[in-house]
Design a protein around this motif. Structure first.
Motif, PDB file in Angstrom:
ATOM      1  N   TYR A  39       0.821  -1.210   0.000  1.00  0.00           N
ATOM      2  CA  TYR A  39       0.000   0.000   0.000  1.00  0.00           C
ATOM      3  C   TYR A  39       0.860   1.267   0.000  1.00  0.00           C
ATOM      4  CZ  TYR A  39      -3.636  -3.330   1.282  1.00  0.00           C
ATOM      5  OH  TYR A  39      -4.493  -4.397   1.306  1.00  0.00           O
ATOM      6  N   VAL A  40       1.992   1.202   0.700  1.00  0.00           N
ATOM      7  CA  VAL A  40       2.891   2.362   0.729  1.00  0.00           C
ATOM      8  C   VAL A  40       3.470   2.623  -0.656  1.00  0.00           C
ATOM      9  CG1 VAL A  40       5.142   3.155   1.563  1.00  0.00           C
ATOM     10  CG2 VAL A  40       3.471   2.254   3.174  1.00  0.00           C
ATOM     11  N   ASN A  41       3.871   1.559  -1.355  1.00  0.00           N
ATOM     12  CA  ASN A  41       4.383   1.726  -2.715  1.00  0.00           C
ATOM     13  C   ASN A  41       3.333   2.352  -3.628  1.00  0.00           C
ATOM     14  OD1 ASN A  41       6.983   0.767  -2.365  1.00  0.00           O
ATOM     15  ND2 ASN A  41       6.441  -1.344  -2.843  1.00  0.00           N
ATOM     16  N   LEU A  42       2.068   1.949  -3.451  1.00  0.00           N
ATOM     17  CA  LEU A  42       0.991   2.524  -4.244  1.00  0.00           C
ATOM     18  C   LEU A  42       0.837   4.009  -3.956  1.00  0.00           C
ATOM     19  CD1 LEU A  42      -1.465   2.341  -6.102  1.00  0.00           C
ATOM     20  CD2 LEU A  42      -2.821   1.593  -4.127  1.00  0.00           C
ATOM     21  N   GLY A  43       0.798   4.370  -2.659  1.00  0.00           N
ATOM     22  CA  GLY A  43       0.661   5.773  -2.293  1.00  0.00           C
ATOM     23  C   GLY A  43       1.821   6.622  -2.760  1.00  0.00           C
ATOM     24  N   LYS A  48       4.400  10.819  -5.495  1.00  0.00           N
ATOM     25  CA  LYS A  48       5.604  11.351  -6.135  1.00  0.00           C
ATOM     26  C   LYS A  48       5.351  11.730  -7.585  1.00  0.00           C
ATOM     27  CE  LYS A  48       8.834   8.657  -3.305  1.00  0.00           C
ATOM     28  NZ  LYS A  48       9.812   7.555  -3.315  1.00  0.00           N
ATOM     29  N   GLY A  49       4.516  10.955  -8.262  1.00  0.00           N
ATOM     30  CA  GLY A  49       4.205  11.287  -9.655  1.00  0.00           C
ATOM     31  C   GLY A  49       3.502  12.623  -9.769  1.00  0.00           C
ATOM     32  N   VAL A  50       2.474  12.827  -8.937  1.00  0.00           N
ATOM     33  CA  VAL A  50       1.750  14.101  -8.944  1.00  0.00           C
ATOM     34  C   VAL A  50       2.661  15.229  -8.477  1.00  0.00           C
ATOM     35  CG1 VAL A  50      -0.172  15.371  -7.907  1.00  0.00           C
ATOM     36  CG2 VAL A  50      -0.486  12.996  -8.617  1.00  0.00           C
ATOM     37  N   SER A  67       9.302   3.838  -7.732  1.00  0.00           N
ATOM     38  CA  SER A  67       8.292   3.221  -6.866  1.00  0.00           C
ATOM     39  C   SER A  67       7.324   2.376  -7.688  1.00  0.00           C
ATOM     40  CB  SER A  67       7.513   4.300  -6.096  1.00  0.00           C
ATOM     41  OG  SER A  67       8.354   5.006  -5.217  1.00  0.00           O
ATOM     42  N   LEU A  68       7.063   2.842  -8.906  1.00  0.00           N
ATOM     43  CA  LEU A  68       6.135   2.129  -9.772  1.00  0.00           C
ATOM     44  C   LEU A  68       6.683   0.761 -10.181  1.00  0.00           C
ATOM     45  CD1 LEU A  68       3.411   2.480 -11.270  1.00  0.00           C
ATOM     46  CD2 LEU A  68       4.717   3.326 -13.221  1.00  0.00           C
ATOM     47  N   SER A  73       5.284  -4.784 -10.289  1.00  0.00           N
ATOM     48  CA  SER A  73       5.755  -6.156 -10.119  1.00  0.00           C
ATOM     49  C   SER A  73       4.895  -6.908  -9.103  1.00  0.00           C
ATOM     50  CB  SER A  73       7.217  -6.156  -9.672  1.00  0.00           C
ATOM     51  OG  SER A  73       8.045  -5.641 -10.679  1.00  0.00           O
ATOM     52  N   ASP A  74       4.525  -6.220  -8.013  1.00  0.00           N
ATOM     53  CA  ASP A  74       3.670  -6.854  -7.013  1.00  0.00           C
ATOM     54  C   ASP A  74       2.311  -7.221  -7.599  1.00  0.00           C
ATOM     55  OD1 ASP A  74       5.578  -6.714  -5.053  1.00  0.00           O
ATOM     56  OD2 ASP A  74       4.878  -4.805  -4.246  1.00  0.00           O
TER      57      ASP A  74
END
Length: 379
Positions: A39-43, A48-50, A67-68, A73-74
């Motif tokens: 979930y942290v990787n998703l957030g 970071k992208g925005v 991060s993506l 991969s997950d």
């Protein structure tokens, strides 16, 4: 059977035990910390992208791509695990493990391309800052979009807050995951912990480049340099994963570490039942999370078929219990009194040709020859 997947990432292996992502036991500490990491990787990928776009930071945008890489991969693992572990069928006698390898190839190729594009964007930004002539030439060739950069030379200092927050969160994840890993003595969780630490270091690289660009405007290209550095890490990871998927699809043999585990498992299984047998060789291939293993055993000539069957079952069970990911174990028996060429004996010699023993001519029943006479002449 639980399966194990290893993916190369920036010089280390990013390992996931699929059960930690798919388990319904939310109270298990290992499952909980793995889910939190997902979930942290998703957030972070979204944030970071925005942030990179709004605050005009090449480094932060590149870190978002980084991060993506893990996030995709997950999700790829979750999407393919059920399909890849389906039982074999008549049409697919070796199962569907290659589905995961194909998925990994597609995802890693996309991430590799994303890292290249992000790095190229940073190169273009540096050209606009320090080599306008080169930037104009690239624009003329259609390699740099329009002739003017749409990204400010100095990123907004607010981007530093995002980068700093990601460092703190990833450091917390590192220590929390490492604590559970040590309690469980889990190499999978320990590898995930190391991965969080590497993410923290890339966040530090983004933070430093953003800060330097703002504190020392003379080094206005520092943010783009940071973006190039992080993009290189993403490209390296993407290429490593792409290469690994290609090697799996080409049926490369299992690595020495896995062979050693199989070797020990076979010997332990035979000793536990006091069964005769000399281990002559081990080979195998990896398909996604599944391992297809061949074992060669030398037995005395007096052994009966029933006894070889018992030995085969004992060896198969022993390997399945000790080697994670073992999906199929095939045992090849040879005589203890003979020394052959090992598994190479199973391959048909190039000197053997079907033309030496042609099949009978096929005759059609419509009253026409259809060129059979000509075919005979050619033969």
């Amino acid at each position: 059977m639980a399966a194990h997947q290893s993916r190369g990432h920036m010089g280390h292996h990013h390992n996931h035990d699929t059960t930690l992502l798919t388990s319904s036991d939310k109270h298990d500490a290992a499952v909980r910390i793995t889910r939190i990491g997902l979930y942290v990787n998703l957030g972070m990928a979204i944030g970071k992208g925005v942030g990179g776009y709004v605050f005009h930071s090449q480094a932060l945008s590149a870190d978002a791509v980084h991060s993506l890489t893990d996030l995709v991969s997950d999700f790829m693992t979750l999407a393919t695990v059920a399909w890849a572990l389906k039982p074999p069928t008549d049409r697919f006698p070796f199962g569907f493990g290659k589905v995961e390898s194909l998925g990994s190839l597609g995802v890693s190729s996309l991430l590799l391309a994303g890292g290249v594009l992000m790095g190229w964007s940073s190169v273009i930004e540096l050209c606009h800052l320090y080599a306008p002539a080169a930037a104009d030439l690239l624009s003329t060739l259609g390699l740099a979009g329009h002739g003017h950069s749409h990204v400010h030379a100095i990123p907004n200092i607010q981007a530093a807050w995002l980068a700093g927050a990601s460092v703190l969160v990833k450091e917390w994840l590192y220590w929390a995951t490492l604590k559970v890993a040590r309690e469980r003595k889990s190499s999978v969780l320990e590898s995930n912990a190391v991965h969080h630490r590497v993410d923290s270091l890339t966040g530090i690289a983004a933070l430093v480049s953003i800060a330097v660009s703002n504190v020392y405007p003379t080094f206005s290209g520092m943010d783009a340099v940071g973006g190039m550095l992080i993009s290189w890490l993403v490209i390296r990871a993407g290429w490593g994963n792409t290469r690994k998927a290609l090697v799996e699809l080409a049926d490369a043999g299992i690595d020495p570490e896995v062979k050693g585990k199989v070797d020990r498992a076979v010997k332990a299984a035979l000793e536990s039942r006091a069964l005769p047998g000399e281990l002559r060789g081990v080979q195998g291939v990896k398909a996604g999370q599944s391992l297809y293993i061949d074992v060669e055993l030398a037995l005395p000539g007096a052994v009966t078929v029933a006894e070889t069957r018992e030995t085969e079952e004992v060896v198969r069970e022993g390997v399945a219990n000790r080697v994670r990911g073992a999906r199929r174990v095939r045992v090849r028996f040879v005589s203890a009194e003979e020394r052959g060429a090992g598994f190479a004996e199973e391959f048909i010699s190039p000197s053997v040709s079907a033309r030496s023993t042609p099949e009978p001519e096929e005759h059609h029943h419509d009253g026409h020859d259809h060129g059979n006479g000509e075919l005979k002449k050619r033969r």
